[in-house]
Design an enzyme around this catalytic site. Sequence first.
Site, PDB file in Angstrom:
ATOM      1  N   GLY A 164       0.837  -1.199   0.000  1.00 51.25           N
ATOM      2  CA  GLY A 164       0.000   0.000   0.000  1.00 51.25           C
ATOM      3  C   GLY A 164       0.872   1.249   0.000  1.00 51.25           C
ATOM      4  O   GLY A 164       1.483   1.560  -1.013  1.00 51.25           O
ATOM      5  N   SER A 171       6.460  -4.401  -2.109  1.00 50.85           N
ATOM      6  CA  SER A 171       6.044  -3.074  -2.528  1.00 50.85           C
ATOM      7  C   SER A 171       6.261  -2.092  -1.366  1.00 50.85           C
ATOM      8  O   SER A 171       7.377  -1.972  -0.865  1.00 50.85           O
ATOM      9  CB  SER A 171       4.581  -3.116  -3.000  1.00 50.85           C
ATOM     10  OG  SER A 171       4.230  -1.952  -3.684  1.00 50.85           O
ATOM     11  N   TRP A 172       5.203  -1.398  -0.901  1.00 52.35           N
ATOM     12  CA  TRP A 172       5.365  -0.559   0.293  1.00 52.35           C
ATOM     13  C   TRP A 172       5.862  -1.382   1.469  1.00 52.35           C
ATOM     14  O   TRP A 172       6.598  -0.882   2.321  1.00 52.35           O
ATOM     15  CB  TRP A 172       4.046   0.135   0.650  1.00 52.35           C
ATOM     16  CG  TRP A 172       4.014   0.609   2.071  1.00 52.35           C
ATOM     17  CD1 TRP A 172       3.357   0.048   3.120  1.00 52.35           C
ATOM     18  CD2 TRP A 172       4.723   1.732   2.611  1.00 52.35           C
ATOM     19  NE1 TRP A 172       3.595   0.748   4.278  1.00 52.35           N
ATOM     20  CE2 TRP A 172       4.430   1.792   3.995  1.00 52.35           C
ATOM     21  CE3 TRP A 172       5.567   2.699   2.058  1.00 52.35           C
ATOM     22  CZ2 TRP A 172       4.950   2.774   4.828  1.00 52.35           C
ATOM     23  CZ3 TRP A 172       6.090   3.671   2.886  1.00 52.35           C
ATOM     24  CH2 TRP A 172       5.791   3.710   4.257  1.00 52.35           C
ATOM     25  N   ASP A 193       7.804  -5.099 -13.994  1.00 50.81           N
ATOM     26  CA  ASP A 193       7.085  -4.381 -12.946  1.00 50.81           C
ATOM     27  C   ASP A 193       6.962  -2.920 -13.358  1.00 50.81           C
ATOM     28  O   ASP A 193       7.962  -2.203 -13.467  1.00 50.81           O
ATOM     29  CB  ASP A 193       7.860  -4.505 -11.622  1.00 50.81           C
ATOM     30  CG  ASP A 193       7.087  -3.979 -10.426  1.00 50.81           C
ATOM     31  OD1 ASP A 193       6.230  -3.099 -10.603  1.00 50.81           O
ATOM     32  OD2 ASP A 193       7.360  -4.445  -9.305  1.00 50.81           O
ATOM     33  N   HIS A 222       4.332  -6.833 -11.028  1.00 43.56           N
ATOM     34  CA  HIS A 222       4.500  -6.377  -9.648  1.00 43.56           C
ATOM     35  C   HIS A 222       3.865  -7.300  -8.609  1.00 43.56           C
ATOM     36  O   HIS A 222       4.324  -7.354  -7.472  1.00 43.56           O
ATOM     37  CB  HIS A 222       3.881  -4.983  -9.509  1.00 43.56           C
ATOM     38  CG  HIS A 222       4.059  -4.358  -8.166  1.00 43.56           C
ATOM     39  ND1 HIS A 222       5.277  -3.915  -7.683  1.00 43.56           N
ATOM     40  CD2 HIS A 222       3.153  -4.091  -7.169  1.00 43.56           C
ATOM     41  CE1 HIS A 222       5.137  -3.403  -6.477  1.00 43.56           C
ATOM     42  NE2 HIS A 222       3.854  -3.499  -6.136  1.00 43.56           N
TER      43      HIS A 222
END
Length: 323
Positions: free
Chosen positions: A43, A110-111, A265, A293
């Site tokens: 996120g 990711s985050w 990605d 991703h």
Amino acid sequence: MQTLYPQIKPHARHDLAVDKTHTLYVDESGSPEGLPVVFIHGGPGAGCDAQSRRYFDPNLYRIVTFDQRGCGRSTPHASLENNTTWDLVADLERIRKHLGIDKWVLFGGSWGSTLALAYAQTHPERVHGLILRGIFLCRPQEIEWFYQCGASRLFPDYWQDYIAPIPQDERHDLLSAFHKRLVGNDQIAQMHAAKAWSMWEGRTATLRPNPLVVDRFSEPQRALSIARIECHYFTNNAFLEPNQLIRDMAKIAHLPGVIVHGRYDVICPLDNAWELHQAWPNSELQVIRDAGHAASETGITDALVRAADLMARRMLNLSPDEA
């Protein structure tokens, strides 16, 4: 190809109050005596689900999953109050202490990779190692690429739906324009902006179109927390100093790490993972040649499960037969 481990249910749940505003959802599964691992979701704002614990052998790992401030089952939903990178780093440390864990493995995508690096650089003595996917270093050029100009050239059709809630005269600064709507009092405009923001991410997350991923991102409650919290963080450069995560890699250079990144990605381009790997001598970079991703893509899932299995064997000093 390795697939996810079978579904398991948590054996413990915790509602952990971390300040006067926020209460975090935390659960534990797997072996209570196993190697502790914490799943750090993306996120910011996405939350965990039943899939999150399935990357780990439940006979070897003590699996901790939690929803970060404002998302998933944590409360209050989509709240931006006291919601910064450093609040989340402090929350991870509160969870570790609350569960009586001395050191743990960090697993984030990711985050989640951003937050894992920030936590490890703050508390390196509490980390066994890191397994990271879809590296996001949260620098202005990365945010510009995906939310202003760059990825737009690869997906002009999806891009038109993303920018649709924003008037033409505000499109020179999309981050600010979305932020105004996502924190405003007009709930219809807020939800319109949230769904456009979140669906842009869901549509571009996989190399091959995946309606299940898009549906997950477009679910209204999830879309609202993803859009509000991401836009809040990115408007504030994720509360990081310029290039901070690469600058401070010397603090964790001794820790073992595996970096898994899809070659195609679009959300977090491969050069992020490459640069992190160059700054981290003790890391292994696995470039998945036919993936984007999302962790759900076959090659990425395979690499993550294998990395978690190998990390457990190494940390627990197990032979392949024992594992």
